[in-house]
Design an enzyme around this catalytic site. Structure first.
Site, PDB file in Angstrom:
ATOM      1  N   LYS A  72       0.838  -1.198   0.000  1.00 39.82           N
ATOM      2  CA  LYS A  72       0.000   0.000   0.000  1.00 39.82           C
ATOM      3  C   LYS A  72       0.876   1.252   0.000  1.00 39.82           C
ATOM      4  O   LYS A  72       1.813   1.364   0.788  1.00 39.82           O
ATOM      5  CB  LYS A  72      -0.916  -0.007   1.233  1.00 39.82           C
ATOM      6  N   GLU A 158     -18.839  -7.088   6.562  1.00 43.13           N
ATOM      7  CA  GLU A 158     -19.971  -6.373   7.141  1.00 43.13           C
ATOM      8  C   GLU A 158     -21.103  -7.299   7.561  1.00 43.13           C
ATOM      9  O   GLU A 158     -21.756  -7.087   8.589  1.00 43.13           O
ATOM     10  CB  GLU A 158     -20.491  -5.335   6.137  1.00 43.13           C
ATOM     11  N   ARG A 186     -23.876  -3.781   2.446  1.00 42.27           N
ATOM     12  CA  ARG A 186     -23.415  -5.170   2.337  1.00 42.27           C
ATOM     13  C   ARG A 186     -24.041  -6.060   3.406  1.00 42.27           C
ATOM     14  O   ARG A 186     -24.097  -7.276   3.248  1.00 42.27           O
ATOM     15  CB  ARG A 186     -21.892  -5.216   2.456  1.00 42.27           C
TER      16      ARG A 186
END
Length: 268
Positions: A72, A158, A186
């Site tokens: 990242k 979720e 979700r």
């Protein structure tokens, strides 16, 4: 393959040997068992290797699974050093890596929620906080530090976050699910079937409700009012300021049925 293709038994033995040999040194056994041909892991920042691999995979029969490893913030030193801070930084000076902070007069709604979370946890031992990998964005950093045994980060799952809250509520705990409006979509099935229809006392603290500006199109919290108001046994609240936000969270926590408090991104 050309030699063994005419001998099915030998071909199957060779194929299985290849799978087991790969399983001893690579993490792809699970995917092979599901019917995928696992390839990787490869360096996702090596563009030549990536393009070559994808080109080769186009000619392979059946479903393929390519495992690509990336870092990242790769290529920008400040982002590599602090990926959380640079997840969604907003305006910044690329030369110095300094974030240009907006001038604000008060706390953000996320901070208001985080302070309320810690205050309630001090008062009630049944209180637990749940987040689907949004600790920093939802304001749960201090709560995790002070009450680690009552903090649950289920990662980007979720549906599990909502069902976990339902299970805890069934056993007498008082869960609060801190979730972005756009991500609650979700867990909508679980919200209806596992929480609302069971009339379980779960509080949903919905951050980033409404338009979110710099967070982008994927994070616009513009659907929650519509998809929540039609759910039975569910109270939906929207504060006008920071004080109302705390009062509504407190009210929702003391209800015996599920409650939602939706608040916007940014300061009060």
């Amino acid at each position: 393959k050309k030699v063994l293709r005419k001998m099915p038994a030998a071909w199957e033995l060779a194929r299985r040997s290849e799978v087991h040999a790969k399983g001893m040194v690579l993490p792809g056994t699970l995917f092979e068992e599901l019917g995928f041909n696992y390839i990787g892991p490869i360096d996702g920042h090596d563009m030549n290797a990536l393009v070559t691999t994808l080109g080769n995979m186009r000619h392979l029969p059946g479903p393929q699974f390519l495992h690509v490893v990336t870092q990242k913030g790769k290529g920008y030193a400040p982002a590599e050093a602090d990926p959380i801070k640079w997840h969604g930084p907003g305006p910044y000076d690329p030369a110095s890596g300094t974030l240009i902070k907006e001038k604000t007069a008060g706390p953000t709604y996320s901070q208001v929620f985080g302070e309320w979370l810690c205050d309630m946890a001090e008062l009630d031992s049944r209180f637990v906080g749940i987040t689907p990998a949004m600790r920093e964005g939802s304001g749960l950093v201090e709560f995790e530090k002070r009450f680690p045994e009552r903090y649950f980060d289920v990662a980007i799952a979720e549906q599990h976050a909502v069902t976990l809250a339902a299970g805890l509520a069934c056993d007498g705990m008082r869960p609060v699910v801190a979730i972005y409006s756009t991500f609650l979509q979700r867990g909508y099935d679980q919200l209806i079937h596992d929480v609302a229809l069971q009339r379980l006392p779960v509080v949903f603290a919905i951050d980033r409700a409404g338009l979110v500006g710099g967070d982008g199109a994927t994070h616009q919290g513009v659907f929650d009012l519509t998809f929540l108001r039609c759910v039975p046994n569910l109270v939906v609240m929207a504060p006008a300021d920071e004080n109302e936000c705390r009062q509504m969270l407190y009210t929702g926590f003391h209800m015996t049925t599920p409650a939602v408090v939706r608040y916007p991104r940014g300061t009060g």
